[in-house]
Write a protein that holds these residues in place. Structure first.
Motif, PDB file in Angstrom:
ATOM      1  N   TYR A   1      41.328  39.422  48.499  1.00  0.00           N
ATOM      2  CA  TYR A   1      42.537  39.303  49.304  1.00  0.00           C
ATOM      3  C   TYR A   1      42.869  37.853  49.619  1.00  0.00           C
ATOM      4  N   THR A   2      42.062  36.945  49.087  1.00  0.00           N
ATOM      5  CA  THR A   2      42.408  35.538  48.990  1.00  0.00           C
ATOM      6  C   THR A   2      42.623  34.860  50.332  1.00  0.00           C
ATOM      7  N   ASN A   3      41.547  34.735  51.084  1.00  0.00           N
ATOM      8  CA  ASN A   3      41.597  33.814  52.208  1.00  0.00           C
ATOM      9  C   ASN A   3      41.776  32.403  51.661  1.00  0.00           C
ATOM     10  N   ALA A   4      42.433  31.565  52.425  1.00  0.00           N
ATOM     11  CA  ALA A   4      42.672  30.197  51.967  1.00  0.00           C
ATOM     12  C   ALA A   4      41.364  29.411  51.951  1.00  0.00           C
ATOM     13  N   VAL A   5      41.131  28.706  50.856  1.00  0.00           N
ATOM     14  CA  VAL A   5      39.952  27.855  50.768  1.00  0.00           C
ATOM     15  C   VAL A   5      40.042  26.748  51.810  1.00  0.00           C
ATOM     16  N   ASN A   6      38.937  26.471  52.447  1.00  0.00           N
ATOM     17  CA  ASN A   6      38.859  25.372  53.398  1.00  0.00           C
ATOM     18  C   ASN A   6      38.485  24.111  52.625  1.00  0.00           C
ATOM     19  N   TYR A   7      39.470  23.244  52.379  1.00  0.00           N
ATOM     20  CA  TYR A   7      39.214  22.046  51.583  1.00  0.00           C
ATOM     21  C   TYR A   7      38.391  21.008  52.341  1.00  0.00           C
ATOM     22  N   ASP A   8      38.102  21.280  53.581  1.00  0.00           N
ATOM     23  CA  ASP A   8      37.162  20.442  54.329  1.00  0.00           C
ATOM     24  C   ASP A   8      35.720  20.893  54.129  1.00  0.00           C
ATOM     25  N   ARG A   9      35.556  22.126  53.613  1.00  0.00           N
ATOM     26  CA  ARG A   9      34.207  22.679  53.457  1.00  0.00           C
ATOM     27  C   ARG A   9      34.166  23.569  52.205  1.00  0.00           C
ATOM     28  N   ILE A  10      34.049  22.934  51.039  1.00  0.00           N
ATOM     29  CA  ILE A  10      33.894  23.672  49.789  1.00  0.00           C
ATOM     30  C   ILE A  10      32.401  23.812  49.512  1.00  0.00           C
ATOM     31  N   HIS A  11      31.926  25.054  49.472  1.00  0.00           N
ATOM     32  CA  HIS A  11      30.499  25.312  49.312  1.00  0.00           C
ATOM     33  C   HIS A  11      30.075  25.473  47.851  1.00  0.00           C
ATOM     34  N   TYR A  12      30.983  26.004  47.019  1.00  0.00           N
ATOM     35  CA  TYR A  12      30.609  26.328  45.642  1.00  0.00           C
ATOM     36  C   TYR A  12      31.755  26.001  44.692  1.00  0.00           C
ATOM     37  N   LEU A  13      31.383  25.744  43.438  1.00  0.00           N
ATOM     38  CA  LEU A  13      32.344  25.652  42.350  1.00  0.00           C
ATOM     39  C   LEU A  13      31.796  26.481  41.194  1.00  0.00           C
ATOM     40  N   ASP A  14      32.584  27.448  40.730  1.00  0.00           N
ATOM     41  CA  ASP A  14      32.201  28.289  39.596  1.00  0.00           C
ATOM     42  C   ASP A  14      32.991  27.866  38.364  1.00  0.00           C
ATOM     43  N   ILE A  15      32.325  27.812  37.225  1.00  0.00           N
ATOM     44  CA  ILE A  15      33.007  27.650  35.939  1.00  0.00           C
ATOM     45  C   ILE A  15      32.773  28.936  35.163  1.00  0.00           C
ATOM     46  N   LEU A  16      33.817  29.743  35.041  1.00  0.00           N
ATOM     47  CA  LEU A  16      33.720  31.095  34.497  1.00  0.00           C
ATOM     48  C   LEU A  16      34.533  31.205  33.214  1.00  0.00           C
ATOM     49  N   THR A  17      34.256  32.237  32.444  1.00  0.00           N
ATOM     50  CA  THR A  17      35.033  32.495  31.239  1.00  0.00           C
ATOM     51  C   THR A  17      35.307  33.979  31.114  1.00  0.00           C
ATOM     52  N   SER A  18      36.425  34.307  30.463  1.00  0.00           N
ATOM     53  CA  SER A  18      36.819  35.705  30.299  1.00  0.00           C
ATOM     54  C   SER A  18      36.065  36.383  29.166  1.00  0.00           C
ATOM     55  N   GLY A  19      35.533  35.612  28.234  1.00  0.00           N
ATOM     56  CA  GLY A  19      34.865  36.185  27.069  1.00  0.00           C
ATOM     57  C   GLY A  19      33.361  36.164  27.199  1.00  0.00           C
ATOM     58  N   LYS A  20      32.707  36.831  26.268  1.00  0.00           N
ATOM     59  CA  LYS A  20      31.247  36.896  26.267  1.00  0.00           C
ATOM     60  C   LYS A  20      30.653  36.242  25.019  1.00  0.00           C
ATOM     61  N   ASP A  21      31.500  35.605  24.210  1.00  0.00           N
ATOM     62  CA  ASP A  21      31.012  34.948  23.005  1.00  0.00           C
ATOM     63  C   ASP A  21      30.410  33.590  23.347  1.00  0.00           C
ATOM     64  N   GLN A  22      29.905  32.927  22.331  1.00  0.00           N
ATOM     65  CA  GLN A  22      29.422  31.566  22.480  1.00  0.00           C
ATOM     66  C   GLN A  22      30.573  30.607  22.189  1.00  0.00           C
ATOM     67  N   TYR A  23      30.839  29.697  23.115  1.00  0.00           N
ATOM     68  CA  TYR A  23      31.964  28.787  22.970  1.00  0.00           C
ATOM     69  C   TYR A  23      31.464  27.347  22.919  1.00  0.00           C
ATOM     70  N   ASP A  24      32.218  26.517  22.227  1.00  0.00           N
ATOM     71  CA  ASP A  24      31.866  25.108  22.088  1.00  0.00           C
ATOM     72  C   ASP A  24      32.862  24.287  22.896  1.00  0.00           C
ATOM     73  N   LEU A  25      32.560  24.101  24.169  1.00  0.00           N
ATOM     74  CA  LEU A  25      33.466  23.419  25.084  1.00  0.00           C
ATOM     75  C   LEU A  25      32.763  22.235  25.729  1.00  0.00           C
ATOM     76  N   ARG A  26      33.556  21.228  26.081  1.00  0.00           N
ATOM     77  CA  ARG A  26      33.070  20.081  26.841  1.00  0.00           C
ATOM     78  C   ARG A  26      34.013  19.876  28.023  1.00  0.00           C
TER      79      ARG A  26
ATOM     80  N   GLY B   1      41.969  17.536  39.027  1.00  0.00           N
ATOM     81  CA  GLY B   1      42.160  16.991  37.690  1.00  0.00           C
ATOM     82  C   GLY B   1      40.918  17.202  36.850  1.00  0.00           C
ATOM     83  N   VAL B   2      41.105  17.614  35.589  1.00  0.00           N
ATOM     84  CA  VAL B   2      39.961  17.853  34.714  1.00  0.00           C
ATOM     85  C   VAL B   2      40.378  17.676  33.255  1.00  0.00           C
ATOM     86  N   TRP B   3      39.491  17.072  32.473  1.00  0.00           N
ATOM     87  CA  TRP B   3      39.652  16.969  31.021  1.00  0.00           C
ATOM     88  C   TRP B   3      38.749  18.008  30.369  1.00  0.00           C
ATOM     89  N   ILE B   4      39.305  18.767  29.423  1.00  0.00           N
ATOM     90  CA  ILE B   4      38.547  19.796  28.713  1.00  0.00           C
ATOM     91  C   ILE B   4      38.689  19.564  27.215  1.00  0.00           C
TER      92      ILE B   4
END
Length: 297
Positions: free
Chosen positions: A171-196, A95-98
């Motif tokens: 090839y999408t190995n299943a994420v191990n929800y017992d051991r999540i090492h990283y979380l990435d927040i990525l975007t498709s664009g290269k502009d400057q965005y005003d997000l919260r 769950g996330v609010w954007i």
């Protein structure tokens, strides 16, 4: 000739003509879309899959995944590495609010687990075609679907041997929800965005039931007189022959329909999905319209 492509919402996915990835729900008018038909007017094949959903954001069973300051601009294209792998305790919902800026960029919230070779990752896409705060609920990862139009699979561009980790991750190995090492927040664009973004939480997943799901195309509706539970799907031919299948492909219902199968016109079309009754959870579905014909110039 058959042609199938995607217009997606997180909670409703339309596979029709042009790739576009959104993340929505059945509420607040977020279950209505536009799609372009390059063929002649025709009644489509319709497929509706009821997806799993998650408990509300403020559920007492939620667990913090990533702390974020909702008052600060969101730092994009960043990797958050956890000091110790996160164990979600069996929670698979997110769950996330954007707070969006309406500029149309796509955000990818990616969970990753390290494996002995390659990596496991789960992508969750949000199309920021809105302004202000909006809530998004995820369960299924989306990197197992067809390529997203504004999210090219550059990791498949194999370069050198030491690139093998990203290459095989596609090839999408299943994420191990017992051991999540990283979380990435990525975007498709290269502009400057005003997000919260508010803190990201993991939530228990829940089964939902779509009662009498209805597909509306250009104001013409057809209702399928059945109850679709998470993991089941309905298929209906252009002639109105319908069946509901379980996860193994077994027929569990042959529902009647109310109304006629709507006609998809050449060019722009207005699409909508709805169902009867309120739900304590976000309603989620994948809808596929299949069209047949030669392209119309």
């Amino acid at each position: 000739m058959k042609r199938q492509a995607t217009a997606t919402t997180e909670n409703v996915t339309w596979r029709v003509v042009e790739p576009e990835d959104l993340s929505e729900s059945f509420e607040e008018g977020r279950n209505a879309f536009r799609a372009v038909n390059p063929y002649s007017a025709q009644k489509p094949f319709i497929r509706i899959e009821a997806l799993w959903t998650a408990e509300p954001y403020d559920s007492p069973d939620s667990r913090l995944l990533l702390e974020l300051d909702e008052a600060a601009p969101l730092e994009l294209n960043r990797t958050f590495a956890f000091d110790e792998p996160i164990d979600t305790g069996g929670r698979r919902g997110i769950g996330v609010w954007i707070c969006g800026d309406g500029r149309g960029e796509t955000i990818n919230i990616r969970l990753r687990s390290d494996l002995w070779i390659g990596a496991a990752m789960a992508d969750h896409f949000v199309k920021v075609d809105f302004t202000g705060w909006r809530y998004f609920s995820f369960y299924e990862s989306q990197n197992g679907e067809m390529e997203h139009g504004d999210w090219p699979r550059t990791e498949l561009e194999y370069r050198v041997y030491d690139d093998v980790k990203n290459f095989y991750a596609s090839y999408t190995n299943a994420v191990n929800y017992d051991r999540i090492h990283y979380l990435d927040i990525l975007t498709s664009g290269k502009d400057q965005y005003d997000l919260r973004m508010k803190p990201i939480v993991v939530l228990p997943h829940r089964e939902q039931v779509l009662v009498n799901p209805t597909v509306t195309i250009n104001g013409q509706s057809v209702t399928f007189m059945t109850e679709l539970k998470s993991g089941t799907y309905l298929e209906c031919s252009a002639e109105g022959e319908c069946a509901v299948f379980d996860v193994k492909g077994g027929v569990i219902d042959t529902p009647a329909i109310a109304g006629e199968i709507p006609v998809v016109q050449p060019g722009d079309n207005e699409l909508m999905i709805s169902s009867r009754g309120a739900s304590p959870y976000v309603k989620r579905a994948t809808v596929t319209l299949r069209l047949i014909g030669e392209g119309v110039v």
